[in-house]
Design an enzyme around this catalytic site. Structure first.
Site, mmCIF file in Angstrom:
data_model
loop_
_atom_site.group_PDB
_atom_site.id
_atom_site.type_symbol
_atom_site.label_atom_id
_atom_site.label_comp_id
_atom_site.label_asym_id
_atom_site.label_seq_id
_atom_site.Cartn_x
_atom_site.Cartn_y
_atom_site.Cartn_z
ATOM 1 N N THR A 1 -4.912 10.468 -0.573
ATOM 2 C CA THR A 1 -6.300 10.186 -0.093
ATOM 3 C C THR A 1 -6.689 11.122 0.950
ATOM 4 O O THR A 1 -5.821 11.945 1.695
ATOM 5 C CB THR A 1 -6.490 8.932 0.370
ATOM 6 O OG1 THR A 1 -5.550 8.742 1.696
ATOM 7 C CG2 THR A 1 -6.276 7.748 -0.650
ATOM 8 N N HIS B 1 0.889 -1.180 -0.068
ATOM 9 C CA HIS B 1 -0.059 -0.033 -0.079
ATOM 10 C C HIS B 1 0.637 1.327 -0.021
ATOM 11 O O HIS B 1 0.418 2.481 -0.512
ATOM 12 C CB HIS B 1 -0.933 -0.076 1.244
ATOM 13 C CG HIS B 1 -2.214 0.629 1.008
ATOM 14 N ND1 HIS B 1 -2.245 1.746 0.070
ATOM 15 C CD2 HIS B 1 -3.504 0.460 1.480
ATOM 16 C CE1 HIS B 1 -3.648 2.283 0.289
ATOM 17 N NE2 HIS B 1 -4.227 1.379 0.942
#
Length: 776
Positions: free
Chosen positions: A602, A473
């Site tokens: 994000t 990630h």
């Protein structure tokens, strides 16, 4: 042994007559072709760098500007307002040029300067235009005249035929919200989750922070935002991902599934051949920057493409305090894992990329290899599945030299990692629940020893031909991997295809050298560390309760007819399902993106709002009428969309507070408010997997070629992780995770509540899930 002979360029023997040199022409040919391939890639990078560097202009526009300047000069018109004459006088001092030469050089220098000035002006103008986000807050389906004019201006300044990174220098920087605004939005988000006394205490802490410590921390954050490209992303990568000392498996890595219903071939090696070749075709497009940048609002507004840079040739390197990301410009091999053994497979032969049938041949050679794993080799990857500190110490102690270093380098410097899994997975209509749950768990953690969790991604092909992906990630977020995965699935199925017997199309090539076994010398002390990591990973993996299922009752087509956002609809259904499951509300995380800004990643949408809670309470209250519930649903839906838009445009809550907290740590000052905010658990963590290339899948022609999406592990030990993908107009796939060790959670129970919540909300609009009739 022909392949071993070809692996060296020459041999020699010493004789009484001198040295007898024997050159291998095949090996020299391969070396020449390899060098040629490298120079081609360097030239392409240089060319693309030049094109991207002058965007939104083009290199050919320089010639147009210079010719225009020279033409006006010969027409006895001075377009420079005296600047060309000054350049001429300066050149006079050199004494090396004739008068006509000085005129030409002066004109070229002025034309080049004018061209650069025009590029800078266009780029700055585009950046200013892209800083406007009012279009996001307009009513859906309606566009003001001002927005239409703005769109035309953006298109004018956007240039033609943009490459992947063309817009990077034109994207605006992520703005830093005002402290008081962030604090106010935070208090609004926790109001429905706290009792009166607790909320008063938190309000006092927040207001004190907003007027005392907050402005001081904000000053440093503003300073960073002026200096750095993005004030969040580097700290987010370091402190949220790279400094995490827990296992990556389940806690951080996520997965992507294959087609839900179909498997193009059941031959494992063939599926691997097409899949690997498709991935390499994507890498070639990425190297050439031929992938089109993602554009919103009718192909007008670009998103940041920075996360694509580290997709391939990347590995996370463990450290005792923090990990690092190792990224190479190029890699010409992959590493394949099968039955506890590691194989190095070269991707090029005769100066070209291996064809699908040739890759299938290499995979079959690995599958047919009868050799046994070396001592400690079979469980070696468990080091990447366990705690980070033991892996870092073990790597430093046992993998820093000799054959272990060479083999580990081969893994970490590979283009990506491949696992030929020994199990059969995928959706089975006769057992849909168990089959998909098993498939999800296999992709998320496998056997804990058969995925290299540190690689940017592991491509997994199962024994029955199903495939999937497990992605690390830290280097990028799920939409980036999703973009690759959509391309791979469509290319595999619709472009490459398979022969009638299920093998890849084309012919085998016996001249390609066999895959090379990686050699290890793992001492017993290291094997003990491996066993400890494996034990940690096994406990974590066995605790994951997963439920993955397709929701067929309706999809986004019907939701849009309700004049609401499909994402808002699903999020409100999740709130209703959670309340029915737990009997209470909780802090909810929905991942949004900030890629409207340069190097954006994000932001959090706090989906549990006052409006959503009011709607949920009305749904479980039998005294409320349908009209009242619909009114509250509309308010909650509009609120959710507003929160999502705020997050996308840089006015979220959590990334700002996170960065303020980091600054406070650097300054060694304590903030009770920030400490409490960042310790609050996300008991419901959600994410929508976007479909970014719908044009690749003609669902009307091939309705069975629907994606299963992907998922992730639970964020909180006593909470749920929910991923969903809206496929076409009539299907939504859900992936729900939790932990068996929590007495409060049950993924299958939550799934039942979610299905019921979706149908109950749709019933408000007059649609019956039993009759499947169109709503009124």
């Amino acid at each position: 042994m022909a392949e071993a002979h070809q692996a060296v360029a020459f041999q020699f023997t010493v004789t009484p007559d001198g040295i007898d040199l024997q050159l291998s022409h095949e090996a020299l040919k391969q070396i020449y072709l390899s060098g040629l391939h490298s120079w081609k890639k360097k030239f392409i990078r240089f060319k693309n760098g030049l094109i991207t560097g002058v965007y939104p202009a083009s290199p050919s526009s320089w010639l147009i500007v210079v010719v225009g300047v020279m033409s006006t000069m010969y027409a006895k018109i001075d377009p420079s307002l005296g600047i060309i004459a000054k350049i001429n006088r300066t050149l006079d001092t050199t004494g090396y040029m004739s008068s006509p030469t000085k005129n030409i050089v002066s004109g070229i220098l002025f034309g080049t300067g004018l061209w650069v000035a025009l590029i800078v002006t266009m780029r700055y103008s585009l950046k200013m235009l892209l800083s406007y986000h009012g279009w996001m807050f307009a009513e859906h389906g309606k566009m003001s005249r001002a927005t239409m004019i703005w769109m035309c201006m953006v298109k004018i300044f956007s240039g033609r035929k943009p490459m992947l990174y063309s817009f990077q220098t034109s994207l605006p920087r992520l703005p830093v919200p005002a402290v008081k605004d962030t604090v106010s939005r935070y208090l609004e988000s926790v109001r429905p989750l706290m009792k009166e006394e607790e909320f008063k205490r938190m309000t006092a802490l927040a207001q004190d922070f907003a007027v005392s410590l907050g402005p001081r921390l904000q000053w440093y954050l503003k300073l960073k935002s002026w200096w750095a490209t993005n004030y969040v992303s580097d700290w987010w990568e370091e402190y949220v991902y790279l400094r995490g000392r827990g296992p990556l498996m389940v806690n951080s890595n996520y997965y992507a599934m294959d087609f839900l219903y179909i498997t193009p071939t059941h031959i494992q090696a063939a599926r691997a051949g097409n899949g690997i070749h498709a991935i390499l075709l994507y890498r070639r497009q990425l190297d050439r920057e031929e992938i089109k940048p993602i554009l919103l609002l009718g192909s007008t507004v670009p998103l940041c493409s920075a996360q694509w840079e580290r997709m391939f040739n990347t590995s996370r390197i463990p450290g005792e305090e923090t990990d690092t990301i190792q990224h190479l410009r190029d890699s010409k091999h992959i590493v394949v894992f099968h039955k506890g053994r590691y194989f190095k497979v070269w991707l090029y032969h005769d100066g070209r990329l291996l064809k699908p049938r040739e890759i299938e041949q290499q995979m079959q050679r690995i599958l047919d290899d009868p050799s046994e794993p070396q001592a400690g080799e079979a469980k070696l990857a468990a080091l990447t599945a366990g705690e980070r500190v033991p892996w870092a110490k073990c790597r430093q102690a046992y993998f820093g030299r000799g054959k272990n270093k060479q083999s580990l380098d081969a893994v970490e410097k590979a283009a990506f990692f491949v696992t030929l899994d020994e199990t059969e997975q995928g959706y089975r209509r006769e057992d849909p629940d168990t089959s998909l749950d098993s498939y999800a768990k296999s992709l998320l953690h496998g056997g804990c020893t058969d995925r290299w969790f540190d690689k940017s991604f592991t491509f997994i092909v199962f024994k029955n031909g199903k495939m999937g992906m497990n992605a690390e990630h830290s280097w990028a977020d799920a939409p980036i991997v999703g973009h690759l995965w959509e391309y791979v699935m469509s290319t595999d199925c619709f472009q490459l295809g398979y022969a009638e017997d299920g093998h890849c199309k084309g012919d085998t090539n016996p001249n390609i050298p066999y895959p090379t076994r990686l050699q290890w010398d793992i001492p017993e002390e290291c094997q003990e560390v491996i066993e400890t990591s494996l034990n940690t990973a096994n406990i974590l993996a066995s605790d994951v309760d997963f439920h993955s299922f397709p929701f067929h009752t309706f999809g986004k087509g019907l939701i849009k007819k309700c004049r609401t956002s499909p994402d808002a609809f699903v999020q409100l259904a999740l709130q209703l399902a959670h309340y029915k499951d737990m009997g209470k509300f909780c802090l909810t995380y929905e991942a949004s993106m900030t890629r409207l800004f340069r190097e954006g990643r994000t932001e959090t949408v706090r989906s549990c709002s006052i409006e959503s809670c009011n709607f949920v309470l009305a749904m479980v209250d039998p005294t409320q009428t349908v009209k009242q519930k619909l009114r509250l649903f509309k308010l909650a839906s509009e609120k959710h969309q507003h929160l999502y838009r705020l997050a996308m445009t840089g006015s979220g809550i959590d990334r700002h507070l996170f960065c303020l907290y980091v600054v406070s740590k650097y300054l060694a000052v304590d903030s009770p408010f920030l400490k409490e905010v960042l310790s609050e658990p996300w008991r419901l963590s959600t994410s929508q997997t976007p479909q970014q290339q719908a044009e690749l899948f003609d669902l009307e022609k091939y309705p069975e070629c629907v994606s299963s999406g992907g998922g992730f592990g639970p964020v909180a030990d006593d909470g749920y992780g929910v991923s969903y993908i809206l496929v076409g107009e009539n299907l939504i796939n859900f992936h729900i995770s939790s932990k068996f060790s929590s007495p409060e959670t049950d993924s299958h129970r939550f799934g039942k509540h979610l299905k019921q919540a979706m149908s109950d909300i749709m019933a408000l609009f007059g649609f019956s899930s039993n009759s499947r009739k169109e709503f009124h």
